[in-house]
Write an enzyme that holds these catalytic residues in place. Structure first.
Site, mmCIF file in Angstrom:
data_model
loop_
_atom_site.group_PDB
_atom_site.id
_atom_site.type_symbol
_atom_site.label_atom_id
_atom_site.label_comp_id
_atom_site.label_asym_id
_atom_site.label_seq_id
_atom_site.Cartn_x
_atom_site.Cartn_y
_atom_site.Cartn_z
ATOM 1 N N ASP B 77 111.551 -24.113 50.879
ATOM 2 C CA ASP B 77 110.139 -23.694 50.781
ATOM 3 C C ASP B 77 109.935 -22.430 51.611
ATOM 4 O O ASP B 77 110.745 -22.088 52.480
ATOM 5 C CB ASP B 77 109.196 -24.811 51.232
ATOM 6 C CG ASP B 77 109.371 -25.186 52.697
ATOM 7 O OD1 ASP B 77 110.541 -25.225 53.169
ATOM 8 O OD2 ASP B 77 108.364 -25.445 53.374
ATOM 9 N N GLU B 142 109.599 -27.431 55.363
ATOM 10 C CA GLU B 142 109.815 -26.946 56.737
ATOM 11 C C GLU B 142 108.646 -26.097 57.199
ATOM 12 O O GLU B 142 108.224 -26.174 58.346
ATOM 13 C CB GLU B 142 111.118 -26.137 56.815
ATOM 14 C CG GLU B 142 111.613 -25.913 58.251
ATOM 15 C CD GLU B 142 111.015 -24.682 58.925
ATOM 16 O OE1 GLU B 142 111.125 -24.588 60.154
ATOM 17 O OE2 GLU B 142 110.434 -23.808 58.229
#
Lengths: 350, 350
Positions: B77, B142
């Site tokens: 991400d 994250e």
């Protein structure tokens, strides 16, 4: 207050004469016209002067030689009402509670100039004239800094010549204590910005190695006063005119200012320059206040940023014989002297 | 980089896998599926684990006894792209300029785990196996604090048991310098608020007589460091583990960190704890940074207010043997000790 005078005041308080809001320009105009009609009705020669903004109303009796000419100043415009939800009652629907009137503008400044109007009306109705040559000037732009008043005063300087100007855009020491204000502190403003890195940095990657503008700004702010509240800017007190004995004696007779300040502000303890009473600190001593401070992330939670810059907005209250330009130069010298060389300083006057 | 590997990386960089934006959930999912397909294609046993948020991809070779088990961690991400107008090229249309790839996520963290993927692919194609038992874990949250990673790790603790975890969500000291990161500083956060009057006060009416929260906050901020950058909080350095000789020697062989920090940040001069190099300050010493500071009026021009309160957001970077709870207690004690009694203090942890 007799019923007709009370009704007059309530009528004036109902005009939403918010000078900063173009949507209320018609209300400001209507307020001016109501005042002009009333001043005419009680026998004064009255005129509405249009300006580039809101109108100025001037009323006068017939001038007679040998009498002093007094110019009474007031303003009929008011501040905006936001945030509206914090009003207990609607701002332009006056409510009387416990002998007090609650409405926008009731103490700033409609209450005061309407009191003048009552007095003038009574005097004229009883004696047919006033003991002075009166110029009653009511402007509609005080709350936006009176941009059109100075040009107006210059244009009509000779017609407005007077011996004394009386302004009652002030307050009272307390209920039931008639208060005569013979001076107000002046002001000088400075914005200080401390510039650090060219972009916001990650404090995990660069923290420990570059000066943080928030920290450096805090040092500059902290350098302005000593721990007891004295201003540490070199020469700031040089020109300050000492309080006269009669002033200190007169103020000492007033109800305890410190107690009232504690109660009004709710602070745990007062703070200020040693050797002066609360009134003396607030009315007659220069001050340095940080009206705003900001830098970095201010939202919820945390963001690990070392910001590019941080700023503080200072205003200095000045007393007789202090020159704003001189004070600003001394303030700038102070910040230049105290700013660490690990950041860049920007001092913006005004 | 050979053309097929480059194409793989560019393909991954084109997924707008912004984990914080629900509008991009499909893109995050698509990125996970692409990775899983690729990992399967090169011969690893691969599975996509749905979570309460974005999926976790886990790929592994056949475990053989007697070999170490290595868990490789990455995240696919990326951060949001605002403000979009500051991008020189579109964030999800990778551009190659001067041997560098410019795209959102190229260094955080797609470049790194795609490098791992290249290496694994090469090794498998040449040797048919890896020298270790591999668990390759790629998460998609994250950038939003990995809320579903911990429950996932707990649920699959035995399947994920390993001898070493390798994370390359880090950086390189400089171009062409392979960098091995063996530790990162920890963090503890505190927000300090100074409360003064119960409402914002007019600085012309009350200035000089009450403590200004902006000023008192500035004193607290200034009390945290000495003029040279040492932290003045009692006991903060007590548990700090000294740097070992081999570490200082190894870091001393790197290109000049101070020069590179000066160039990257654009600050006029570096600032930090005496007796340590730039790398030591940034990598191995505790720090105290004010990430945000705010109080009073921050708009254009001036507003003569003494604000109700002012705040500062601190983050402390911690090094081995420093305990966040212990540090936070010491920080709180510092602020309690240094806060003047003319204001009220609120210290909020976290």
């Amino acid at each position: 207050m007799s019923t007709p005078y009370l009704e007059q005041l309530l009528t004036v308080l109902r005009f939403p004469s918010i000078s900063t809001d173009p949507g209320h320009a018609g209300d400001v105009q209507a307020n001016a016209e109501w005042l002009a009609a009333k001043l005419t009705e009680i026998g004064l020669g009255t005129k509405i002067y249009p300006t580039a903004g809101h109108p100025i109303v001037v009323a006068r009796n017939a001038a007679r030689p040998g009498r002093p000419t007094v110019l009474l100043y007031g303003h009929y415009d008011v501040q905006p009402v936001d945030p509206l939800e914090q009003w207990v009652s609607p701002p332009f629907e006056p409510r009387i509670k416990g002998g007090r009137i609650f409405a926008r503008g009731s103490t700033d400044n409609k209450g005061q100039h309407m009191a003048h109007l009552c007095g003038i009306t009574e005097m004229l109705s009883r004696h047919g004239d006033l003991p002075v040559n009166l110029i009653f000037l009511l402007e509609g732009e005080e709350e936006i800094g009176s941009p059109n008043l100075e040009p107006f005063l210059k244009q009509y300087q000779s017609e407005l010549a007077c011996d004394i100007v009386a302004i009652s855009d002030t307050g009272m020491v307390g209920p039931g204590i008639p208060t005569f204000t013979y001076g107000l502190r002046g002001i000088a403003c400075v914005e200080v910005t401390v510039h650090g890195p060219v972009i916001d940095l990650h404090s995990g990657i660069f923290g420990g190695s570059v000066a943080n503008p928030n920290t450096m700004l805090a040092r500059l702010v902290a350098s302005v006063h000593d721990n007891e509240g004295r201003i540490l800017i070199d020469g700031l007190y040089d020109a300050v005119r000492p309080l006269l004995d009669w002033e200190r004696a007169a103020w000492a007779q007033l109800p305890d200012g410190a107690a009232s300040t504690l109660e009004l502000t709710g602070v745990p303890k007062l703070f200020g320059e040693p050797g002066f009473t609360d009134y003396e600190r607030r009315w007659a001593r220069p001050t340095a206040e940080v009206n705003g401070i900001g830098g970095g992330y201010q939202g919820k939670g945390s963001k690990t940023v070392i910001p590019q810059s941080a700023f503080a907005k200072f205003s200095f209250r000045l007393v007789p014989d202090q020159d704003p330009q001189d004070i600003l130069a001394k303030v700038q010298a102070h910040f230049v002297k105290h700013c660490p060389d690990t950041v860049r300083l920007d001092v913006h006057m005004g």
